[in-house]
Design an enzyme around this catalytic site. Structure first.
Site, PDB file in Angstrom:
ATOM      1  N   GLY A   1     -15.983   1.226  -3.645  1.00 50.55           N
ATOM      2  CA  GLY A   1     -16.759   2.464  -3.622  1.00 50.55           C
ATOM      3  C   GLY A   1     -17.987   2.445  -4.499  1.00 50.55           C
ATOM      4  O   GLY A   1     -18.840   3.331  -4.417  1.00 50.55           O
TER       5      GLY A   1
ATOM      6  N   TYR B   1       0.823  -1.211   0.000  1.00 54.22           N
ATOM      7  CA  TYR B   1       0.000   0.000   0.000  1.00 54.22           C
ATOM      8  C   TYR B   1       0.855   1.258   0.000  1.00 54.22           C
ATOM      9  O   TYR B   1       1.997   1.228   0.467  1.00 54.22           O
ATOM     10  CB  TYR B   1      -0.902   0.016   1.245  1.00 54.22           C
TER      11      TYR B   1
ATOM     12  N   SER C   1     -13.202  -4.666   0.795  1.00 55.11           N
ATOM     13  CA  SER C   1     -14.003  -4.046  -0.269  1.00 55.11           C
ATOM     14  C   SER C   1     -15.493  -4.319  -0.114  1.00 55.11           C
ATOM     15  O   SER C   1     -16.174  -4.683  -1.083  1.00 55.11           O
ATOM     16  CB  SER C   1     -13.522  -4.498  -1.654  1.00 55.11           C
TER      17      SER C   1
ATOM     18  N   GLY D   1     -22.888   4.222  -4.832  1.00 56.71           N
ATOM     19  CA  GLY D   1     -23.678   4.794  -5.921  1.00 56.71           C
ATOM     20  C   GLY D   1     -22.988   5.926  -6.649  1.00 56.71           C
ATOM     21  O   GLY D   1     -23.518   6.438  -7.646  1.00 56.71           O
ATOM     22  N   LYS D   2     -21.794   6.306  -6.222  1.00 54.78           N
ATOM     23  CA  LYS D   2     -21.175   7.511  -6.785  1.00 54.78           C
ATOM     24  C   LYS D   2     -20.671   7.332  -8.211  1.00 54.78           C
ATOM     25  O   LYS D   2     -20.389   8.323  -8.899  1.00 54.78           O
ATOM     26  CB  LYS D   2     -20.032   7.989  -5.891  1.00 54.78           C
TER      27      LYS D   2
ATOM     28  N   LEU E   1     -17.696  -2.266   0.012  1.00 55.51           N
ATOM     29  CA  LEU E   1     -18.401  -1.305  -0.845  1.00 55.51           C
ATOM     30  C   LEU E   1     -18.005  -1.470  -2.310  1.00 55.51           C
ATOM     31  O   LEU E   1     -18.273  -0.591  -3.131  1.00 55.51           O
ATOM     32  CB  LEU E   1     -18.117   0.129  -0.387  1.00 55.51           C
TER      33      LEU E   1
ATOM     34  N   LEU F   1     -20.664   0.596  -4.443  1.00 53.58           N
ATOM     35  CA  LEU F   1     -21.959   0.448  -3.767  1.00 53.58           C
ATOM     36  C   LEU F   1     -22.416   1.722  -3.072  1.00 53.58           C
ATOM     37  O   LEU F   1     -23.548   1.784  -2.594  1.00 53.58           O
ATOM     38  CB  LEU F   1     -21.891  -0.716  -2.771  1.00 53.58           C
TER      39      LEU F   1
END
Length: 350
Positions: A243, A53, A238, A247-248, A240, A245
């Protein structure tokens, strides 16, 4: 905050694990300091990182997330014992990390010592094998014949896994690792490591991190059953879906500074027409329930039987607050039924 046993480790961890992979690219030291402090204020005691990372991984920032955490630890040494910090040795395929070679018993102590130096600590609570040496059905390769197990040399894999177990045992004896775990593994991998630990009298893996979300269900039910019955903590990453989920990214949106605007190491494999249909349905359900789409996805994940702690990440404090609040939400039976109606229709959308 609720707490759960971390597999067979004897440790108790918060049901929220603070992910850190944005620290060093999307977030700076000040941002990370704020996130860590907010996590501690809400009784989160669990932080996940990795030598690879931040993400997207690249040679210039390699190891910077561990350096960010190490900087914080150097200024808050009294907090070290209260935190359970996980890191990972990278698997093969990244050329600037040990030449992209496989994980081996020889490479493991080298990687571990470098992580400890960056983290400015004498030990890591859980040291994980980031992904398997052999090809496995992760990162969007879970459709039939994308990975061919018949082509894998099982004896070769067991030999290297045996090396790794021996090396892990030596580092545990040396006090540099308290416990160890897996990431992006399969039921075969879990059982093979358990057998080797029994054979070699080395402590068992206490946890596994795998991708798991409303649009990525491949670990349910068989791998999660393995974890529950073998006392290996299951830690979704993860939740989401990168990211999505939230909705963005619907309708092709790419908010400035968001992860999907950056160079992608493996492509946006989650961005399919069917995935977007599913996400739109989940966004509508969240609106009906009076919560945010991210909160719906995280609250659902928490309620899946066998989940020990869910790894969340955020680039802003507002996002972190929103995500933490999700774990105070209990979806009703009726709400779960509505979620599962969508889930059954879009059980494998990417």
């Amino acid at each position: 905050m609720r707490f759960n046993p971390l597999g067979s480790s004897g440790l108790t961890v918060s049901e929220i694990c603070l992910g850190s992979m944005t620290w060093g690219i999307q977030n700076n030291q000040h941002d990370a300091d704020q996130q860590i402090q907010r996590a501690i204020d809400t009784q989160i005691n669990f932080i996940d990182t990795a030598e690879m990372y931040p993400v997207p991984p690249n040679k210039e920032t390699y190891g910077d997330t561990e350096r960010v955490i190490g900087d914080w630890l150097s200024r808050h040494p009294a907090q070290r014992q209260a935190l359970i910090i996980m890191s990972k040795i990278a698997g093969p395929g990244i050329g600037y990390i040990r030449g992209g070679e496989r994980m081996t018993g020889k490479a493991l102590p080298v990687a571990l010592d470098a992580s400890l130096e960056r983290l400015q600590t004498d030990y890591v609570d859980v040291y994980q094998l980031h992904w398997a040496n052999r090809p496995t059905a992760h990162f969007g390769t879970h459709w039939p014949n994308q990975v061919r197990p018949s082509k894998i040399d099982a004896d070769r894999e067991r030999d290297t896994m045996r090396e790794l177990v021996i090396a892990l045992g030596e580092e545990i004896k040396a006090g540099k690792i308290r416990h160890w775990g897996l990431s992006d593994e399969t039921p075969w991998g879990i059982h093979t490591f358990l057998q080797l630990c029994s054979e070699l009298n080395v402590p068992r893996p206490v946890s596994i991190q795998n991708e798991f979300s409303l649009i990525h269900l491949k670990d349910w039910p068989y791998l999660i059953e393995t974890c529950v019955l073998e006392d290996v903590a299951y830690l979704p990453w993860s939740p989401l879906a990168g990211g999505a989920l939230s909705g963005k990214y619907l309708n092709g949106e790419r908010p400035a500074g968001s992860r999907w605007t950056m160079v992608q190491r493996q492509g946006l494999f989650r961005d399919t027409a069917m995935a977007n249909q599913a996400i739109a349905r989940y966004v509508a359900l969240a609106n009906d329930f009076g919560i945010t789409p991210s909160q719906l996805a995280l609250a659902w994940c928490r309620q899946v039987d066998g989940v020990t702690s869910t790894i969340i990440g955020a680039t802003t404090l507002a996002q972190l607050e929103e995500n933490i609040a999700a774990f105070s939400i209990t979806l009703t039976d009726q709400q779960l039924a509505e979620v599962h109606e969508v889930l059954q229709q879009f059980s494998q959308p990417f």
